[in-house]
Design an enzyme around this catalytic site. Structure first.
Site, mmCIF file in Angstrom:
data_model
loop_
_atom_site.group_PDB
_atom_site.id
_atom_site.type_symbol
_atom_site.label_atom_id
_atom_site.label_comp_id
_atom_site.label_asym_id
_atom_site.label_seq_id
_atom_site.Cartn_x
_atom_site.Cartn_y
_atom_site.Cartn_z
ATOM 1 N N GLY A 288 26.727 14.099 36.584
ATOM 2 C CA GLY A 288 26.499 12.789 35.814
ATOM 3 C C GLY A 288 27.730 12.325 34.850
ATOM 4 O O GLY A 288 28.653 13.146 34.981
ATOM 5 N N SER A 342 17.265 21.675 41.182
ATOM 6 C CA SER A 342 16.627 20.855 40.021
ATOM 7 C C SER A 342 16.368 21.858 39.047
ATOM 8 O O SER A 342 16.060 23.016 39.070
ATOM 9 C CB SER A 342 15.369 20.197 40.496
ATOM 10 N N LYS A 410 19.091 9.235 19.774
ATOM 11 C CA LYS A 410 17.436 8.789 20.054
ATOM 12 C C LYS A 410 16.344 9.883 19.998
ATOM 13 O O LYS A 410 15.275 9.379 19.760
ATOM 14 C CB LYS A 410 17.529 8.081 21.383
ATOM 15 N N LEU A 450 30.139 5.429 25.651
ATOM 16 C CA LEU A 450 30.705 4.334 26.321
ATOM 17 C C LEU A 450 31.218 4.683 27.595
ATOM 18 O O LEU A 450 32.013 5.737 27.743
ATOM 19 C CB LEU A 450 31.938 3.804 25.353
ATOM 20 N N THR A 473 20.167 -7.409 23.766
ATOM 21 C CA THR A 473 18.753 -7.551 23.446
ATOM 22 C C THR A 473 18.377 -8.287 22.185
ATOM 23 O O THR A 473 17.373 -8.884 21.886
ATOM 24 C CB THR A 473 18.106 -5.956 23.399
ATOM 25 N N GLU A 550 12.763 0.610 22.592
ATOM 26 C CA GLU A 550 14.247 0.325 21.879
ATOM 27 C C GLU A 550 13.906 -0.206 20.293
ATOM 28 O O GLU A 550 12.972 -0.868 20.183
ATOM 29 C CB GLU A 550 15.042 -0.889 22.719
#
Length: 644
Positions: A288, A342, A410, A450, A473, A550
């Site tokens: 990732g 996994s 978050k 970023l 958004t 969000e």
């Protein structure tokens, strides 16, 4: 005519060069005598003509020997002119010697005058031809200004002059003393006069070529360049040039660090190196955005082995190939082991950790895209919560010393399932840290990354290249931002600092307004925003409304009392935690709800847990909304009918 000359075979071009030199060398001898004797029409004697002829022949021979005729005129450089000087000096000496041997009348000043004229004619003809050949190419090139008149800027100018796309016409400097000077024949202008200079020299593009040790305020620089509405791009860093990953003339869009507008956090390399050198390290989610950068940085600290744990075959193949290349080029001699698997499979994780005697685990595997996790609640919980739990339990069983979780801002007072799942993953590790002391668990919480998959910067860049509009958004939405290398450095730093159960956060400075970031990118790519006041603009910024889960503002801390650490930009917080017995009971309830595909029960459990989860909308799981609960009930009745 020039194209006809350029298309001639190489041997014909050399014959033309030799013929030109013979003519001008004879003319230089004649002119030297005529000037010395002050005779407009000077006719040489037989001895003088013989001396001149032999001198010219020997000079051409010297030029051949020195390789002058092998030089390509359009790329003529300093070495070629040195060759001409050596040849001309030898030719003047030859003229003196022959005049003495053949008893010809050669005044002492004639060889000096001849040498000067020969250099002017031989060098001047080549310089003239080079200018004639290169002039059409320069006219077709895009006119660029180079910001930075140091070593990097001069290297870039030289590379661009040899290329076919860009033609440097101007240097922009930060030193007032260099204002109105010239470098490599190009004017140097103080950056304060950039607007006037760009207009005067008809600049079409600006290239940043700042030296690595320059202390330039990039944020201030971009504020000066942004109103120009001219594309601003940069050249590779010095590290990329040294390692051969890029060339000086590989022009690319602005680095994400430039858009970020602040200095990145620097790790304490000695501490990080001590926690990694010679160790056996495993990275989950190694393919990732964060996981792959972690691997790139870890391998350079020379662990004994690096285990890449990833469920995506292609991502695993890509990062393994890249790391093997780094390993070979830099002679690191690190054992690299690509493992498919996994994090939800505890036995697989434990088997891998035992097989390679893993000492440190960096857990980067997670589903992180907010709307996608909102649409796939059960899978988000399975991967982010149970994946973390199973991997952590496997680490305890395998005797792993350190376990570092990559978390997110978050997770603070989350309004979405992704944030709540990451906060719950933190609670799981905090509970495990209290339950035992053999494995040190720590968590690293940072803002948006970023350049990662799903990041706004590459999305905005693609939308601008497609002609817009840029989709934002909400006009007031703000975010904290980090670069991928910066986030990875913080993770490594925390991995070496943790003592058990800490949540590390970064002092990230001021948050960035997404709409302003979009407008900045439009201007720095040489375009104008299309608005009601400017209907002729290029790119429109379109506001689409907040997505499911969000929120406008993100936070890094739940509490208001962060503690300092040894690193000036890293803070530590021990936030609300749960006893392991309570965590275990919550996980059992969550397991049952997930197995029954009861998204409603999952949401309620997340709300009841001390995660601070407060959804800002209705549940939007795609399968659940389309009757997924009925499918599960039918499946359960079918299971009861199966023989045991």
């Amino acid at each position: 005519m020039i194209n006809t000359f350029l298309n001639l075979p190489r041997v014909y071009k050399r014959l033309i060069s030799v013929s030109s030199d013979v003519f001008f060398l004879f003319f230089a001898v004649w002119a030297a005598f005529a000037l010395r004797l002050e005779q407009q029409i000077w006719i040489p004697s037989r001895e003088q003509f013989t001396v001149a002829t032999i001198t010219v022949v020997i000079t051409v021979g010297i030029f051949v020997r020195l390789g002058l005729y092998r030089a390509v005129i359009r790329y003529l450089g300093d070495k070629a002119f040195l060759t001409i000087i050596y040849g001309v000096v030898a030719s003047s000496v030859t003229l003196i010697v022959l005049g003495y041997l053949l008893q010809a009348f050669v005044p002492r000043s004639v060889p000096i005058i001849y040498g000067a004229l020969a250099f002017i004619f031989v060098g001047g003809t080549r310089l003239g031809v080079r200018m004639l050949v290169n002039r059409p190419r320069m006219r077709s090139k895009e006119r660029v200004a180079i910001v930075g008149a140091g070593e990097t800027g001069m290297q870039l100018a030289s590379a661009l002059e040899q290329g076919t796309e860009y033609g440097p016409v101007l240097f922009l400097t930060f030193r007032r003393a260099n204002h109105k000077s010239t470098i490599k024949g190009l004017p140097v202008v103080d950056i304060k006069h950039v607007a006037k200079a760009v207009q005067q020299h008809r600049v079409q593009r600006i290239l940043l070529a700042l030296d690595p040790n320059s202390k330039v305020d990039r944020k201030r620089l971009l504020r000066q360049l942004e109103p120009l509405s001219i594309p601003v791009q940069t050249v590779p860093s010095m590290s990329e040039l040294v390692t051969g990953r890029a060339r000086i003339n590989d022009i690319r869009d602005l680095d994400i660090e430039d858009l970020l507008g602040r200095d990145p956090v620097r790790p304490e390399n000695a501490i990080v190196a001590g926690s990694l050198y010679g160790k056996s390290v495993m990275v989950t989610g190694a393919g990732g955005s964060i996981g792959s950068e972690l691997c790139r940085q870890i391998i350079r600290h020379k662990p004994s082995r690096l285990v890449l744990f990833e469920q995506s075959e292609f991502s695993l193949y890509s990062i393994e190939r890249e790391l093997e290349s780094i390993n070979q080029i830099e002679s690191l001699e690190v054992q690299i082991h690509p493992i498919l698997g996994s994090v939800c499979h505890r036995r697989r994780c434990e088997a891998v950790m035992r097989a390679f005697d893993i000492e440190t685990v960096y857990h980067a595997a997670a589903y992180k895209h907010v709307p996608l996790v909102e649409h796939n609640v059960i899978e988000g919980i399975q991967n982010n919560v149970f994946g973390t739990w199973h991997t952590a339990e496997a680490a305890i069983s395998a005797g792993v010393q350190r376990f570092v979780l990559i978390s997110t801002d978050k997770a603070v007072r989350p309004t979405n399932v992704m944030g709540a799942s990451k906060r719950l993953a933190e609670l799981v590790l905090q509970g495990l840290a209290e339950r035992q002391a053999d494995t040190c668990f720590s968590m690293v919480r940072f803002g948006n990354v970023l350049g990662s998959s799903g990041s706004v910067v590459p999305l905005f860049r693609d939308q601008i290249r497609d002609g817009g509009p840029i989709t934002v958004t909400h006009p007031d939405i703000i975010r904290y931002f980090m670069t991928i290398p910066e986030a990875s450095q913080l993770v490594l730093q925390a991995g070496s600092m943790g003592t058990g159960g800490e949540v590390f956060v970064l002092d990230m400075g001021e948050p960035v307004k997404i709409a302003e970031l979009a407008r900045k990118m439009v201007h720095l790519m040489g375009l104008e925003e299309k608005t009601s006041e400017n209907p002729e603009g290029d790119i429109e910024v379109l506001f689409t409304g907040l997505r499911p889960g969000e929120k406008l503002f993100e936070e890094l801390l739940i509490g208001d009392d962060p503690q300092g650490t040894n690193h000036p930009r890293i803070m530590m917080a021990r936030e609300v935690s749960m006893d392991w017995s309570d965590v275990e009971l919550l996980l059992k309830k969550l397991t049952l709800a997930s197995q029954n595909f009861d998204c409603g029960a999952v949401i309620e459990l997340l709300r009841e847990a001390p995660t601070g989860y407060s959804p800002n909308g209705d549940m939007v799981d795609l399968v659940w909304r389309n009757g997924g609960d009925q499918v599960v009930q039918l499946s359960e009745s079918s299971v009861r009918q199966l023989p045991h």
